[in-house]
Design a protein around this motif. Sequence first.
Motif, PDB file in Angstrom:
ATOM      1  N   VAL A 119      19.022 -12.205   3.041  1.00  0.00           N
ATOM      2  CA  VAL A 119      17.902 -11.447   2.581  1.00  0.00           C
ATOM      3  C   VAL A 119      16.850 -12.186   2.267  1.00  0.00           C
ATOM      4  O   VAL A 119      15.598 -12.493   2.550  1.00  0.00           O
ATOM      5  N   LYS A 120      17.158 -13.046   1.282  1.00  0.00           N
ATOM      6  CA  LYS A 120      16.169 -13.961   0.503  1.00  0.00           C
ATOM      7  C   LYS A 120      15.644 -15.182   1.268  1.00  0.00           C
ATOM      8  O   LYS A 120      14.893 -15.758   1.118  1.00  0.00           O
ATOM      9  N   ASN A 121      16.261 -15.546   2.462  1.00  0.00           N
ATOM     10  CA  ASN A 121      15.794 -16.473   3.340  1.00  0.00           C
ATOM     11  C   ASN A 121      15.143 -15.829   4.568  1.00  0.00           C
ATOM     12  O   ASN A 121      14.664 -16.553   5.502  1.00  0.00           O
ATOM     13  N   THR A 122      15.059 -14.464   4.491  1.00  0.00           N
ATOM     14  CA  THR A 122      14.439 -13.757   5.560  1.00  0.00           C
ATOM     15  C   THR A 122      12.896 -14.002   5.526  1.00  0.00           C
ATOM     16  O   THR A 122      12.157 -14.053   4.448  1.00  0.00           O
ATOM     17  N   LYS A 123      12.255 -14.196   6.573  1.00  0.00           N
ATOM     18  CA  LYS A 123      10.768 -14.283   6.628  1.00  0.00           C
ATOM     19  C   LYS A 123      10.244 -13.034   7.445  1.00  0.00           C
ATOM     20  O   LYS A 123      10.422 -12.637   8.316  1.00  0.00           O
ATOM     21  N   PHE A 124       9.362 -12.265   6.664  1.00  0.00           N
ATOM     22  CA  PHE A 124       8.599 -11.218   7.166  1.00  0.00           C
ATOM     23  C   PHE A 124       7.499 -11.760   8.128  1.00  0.00           C
ATOM     24  O   PHE A 124       6.758 -12.671   7.711  1.00  0.00           O
ATOM     25  N   LYS A 125       7.371 -11.079   9.430  1.00  0.00           N
ATOM     26  CA  LYS A 125       6.151 -11.462  10.270  1.00  0.00           C
ATOM     27  C   LYS A 125       5.212 -10.314  10.363  1.00  0.00           C
ATOM     28  O   LYS A 125       5.690  -9.301  10.409  1.00  0.00           O
ATOM     29  N   MET A 126       4.009 -10.741  10.405  1.00  0.00           N
ATOM     30  CA  MET A 126       2.853  -9.563  10.579  1.00  0.00           C
ATOM     31  C   MET A 126       3.014  -9.102  12.269  1.00  0.00           C
ATOM     32  O   MET A 126       3.074 -10.211  13.139  1.00  0.00           O
ATOM     33  N   VAL A 127       3.109  -8.085  12.307  1.00  0.00           N
ATOM     34  CA  VAL A 127       3.435  -7.452  13.733  1.00  0.00           C
ATOM     35  C   VAL A 127       1.947  -6.846  14.188  1.00  0.00           C
ATOM     36  O   VAL A 127       1.910  -6.705  15.525  1.00  0.00           O
ATOM     37  N   SER A 128       1.032  -6.313  13.262  1.00  0.00           N
ATOM     38  CA  SER A 128      -0.007  -5.554  13.662  1.00  0.00           C
ATOM     39  C   SER A 128      -1.183  -5.813  12.618  1.00  0.00           C
ATOM     40  O   SER A 128      -0.687  -6.003  11.418  1.00  0.00           O
ATOM     41  N   SER A 129      -2.444  -5.542  12.802  1.00  0.00           N
ATOM     42  CA  SER A 129      -3.549  -5.564  11.970  1.00  0.00           C
ATOM     43  C   SER A 129      -4.490  -4.504  12.518  1.00  0.00           C
ATOM     44  O   SER A 129      -4.943  -4.675  13.612  1.00  0.00           O
ATOM     45  N   SER A 130      -4.785  -3.607  11.313  1.00  0.00           N
ATOM     46  CA  SER A 130      -5.999  -2.982  12.000  1.00  0.00           C
ATOM     47  C   SER A 130      -6.779  -2.520  10.690  1.00  0.00           C
ATOM     48  O   SER A 130      -6.248  -1.895   9.683  1.00  0.00           O
ATOM     49  N   TYR A 131      -8.090  -2.236  10.550  1.00  0.00           N
ATOM     50  CA  TYR A 131      -8.928  -2.175   9.640  1.00  0.00           C
ATOM     51  C   TYR A 131      -8.566  -2.504   8.402  1.00  0.00           C
ATOM     52  O   TYR A 131      -8.578  -1.962   7.147  1.00  0.00           O
ATOM     53  N   GLY A 132      -8.251  -3.805   8.294  1.00  0.00           N
ATOM     54  CA  GLY A 132      -7.860  -4.600   7.047  1.00  0.00           C
ATOM     55  C   GLY A 132      -6.477  -4.384   6.590  1.00  0.00           C
ATOM     56  O   GLY A 132      -6.149  -4.980   5.684  1.00  0.00           O
ATOM     57  N   TRP A 133      -5.696  -3.731   6.956  1.00  0.00           N
ATOM     58  CA  TRP A 133      -4.356  -3.261   6.711  1.00  0.00           C
ATOM     59  C   TRP A 133      -3.515  -4.017   7.851  1.00  0.00           C
ATOM     60  O   TRP A 133      -3.694  -4.053   9.138  1.00  0.00           O
ATOM     61  N   LYS A 134      -2.519  -4.948   7.296  1.00  0.00           N
ATOM     62  CA  LYS A 134      -1.457  -5.509   8.062  1.00  0.00           C
ATOM     63  C   LYS A 134      -0.027  -4.979   7.880  1.00  0.00           C
ATOM     64  O   LYS A 134       0.196  -4.514   6.793  1.00  0.00           O
ATOM     65  N   ASP A 135       0.573  -4.900   9.147  1.00  0.00           N
ATOM     66  CA  ASP A 135       1.959  -4.377   8.992  1.00  0.00           C
ATOM     67  C   ASP A 135       2.962  -5.675   9.244  1.00  0.00           C
ATOM     68  O   ASP A 135       2.833  -6.648  10.067  1.00  0.00           O
ATOM     69  N   TYR A 136       3.992  -5.907   8.348  1.00  0.00           N
ATOM     70  CA  TYR A 136       4.964  -6.878   8.380  1.00  0.00           C
ATOM     71  C   TYR A 136       6.414  -6.282   8.681  1.00  0.00           C
ATOM     72  O   TYR A 136       6.680  -5.223   8.353  1.00  0.00           O
ATOM     73  N   LYS A 137       7.130  -7.122   9.387  1.00  0.00           N
ATOM     74  CA  LYS A 137       8.849  -6.637   9.664  1.00  0.00           C
ATOM     75  C   LYS A 137       9.395  -7.668   9.720  1.00  0.00           C
ATOM     76  O   LYS A 137       9.252  -8.648  10.264  1.00  0.00           O
TER      77      LYS A 137
END
Length: 286
Positions: free
Chosen positions: A201-219
């Motif tokens: 888990v600690k070596n996992t990289k979250f990736k940004m999957v969407s961005s809207s109105y200043g908010w960004k979603d990571y998965k």
Amino acid sequence: MILFVDLLNTIIQSFIVSYFPYYLSFNNENDRISKKHFVISIIGIGCSNSEPETYDQDFLKSISTGLEERWKLNDEYDKLIKDEKLSEKEGIEYYKKFVKVELDNVEKYKDLNFEDSKLQELAISYINCLKQQQEALEYVNSNFEKFQSLWDEAYKERSKIIANLNENYELTISDNYKDTLKDVDKVSTQTKEYEKIEEKVKNTKFKMVSSSYGWKDYKAIIENTTSCNFEYFSININLIDKDGVIVESTFASVNNWKAGQKAKFEFSTDKDFETMSYELDYSESN
């Protein structure tokens, strides 16, 4: 060592053969005596076949004895707890005894010689675990969280070492405590599984999957490669800016995460950040 001694003796003998005619040419008897003593001294060194004493088997006997003495005290402690006959202060004293009785048996081996270097490393690591538990007890009244962290960390590492020693060197444990030894082995196996998922888990990289109105979603998609079923598993996340300042703390979590199962962890933020740091919180299903 034997080959080295044989080689050294050969060299010395060659030296004596070459030197002896020269030795006889001395007219002064005192000179002859001094040369003779010099040659005898060299021969004495060359013929020496002594090796430092090692304590591998002594350590294995001592750690076995210390474990049984600790487990006996633990049985007393459990009985007093069950019968509600133990005060908090008395309980702490028992914890101190747990550590002391083991250190009394094994601490001396920290500076002694071992034939097996791996066994020596395990011995030193084990003694250090006991020292850490001793240190932990200094905080039991003033900083319980620190006590618990130090104690549990040493407990897990100590369990792994005991399991390793028993598997590879066979500890001498009486029948009365065979089941206790099996319990330690279970803790060791569980600890290794937890360390495996924590590292993953600690070596996992979250990736940004969407961005809207200043908010960004990571998965992030993570597979549970352990044999553990987690009732819940939470990744507590600090979002850190370019100056090393935490700009937000958030989390990503799942429930009922089965062994071998992939799970989606996600979070959203409106903050700009450069890096993330993780702390994990989880509980295994019964």
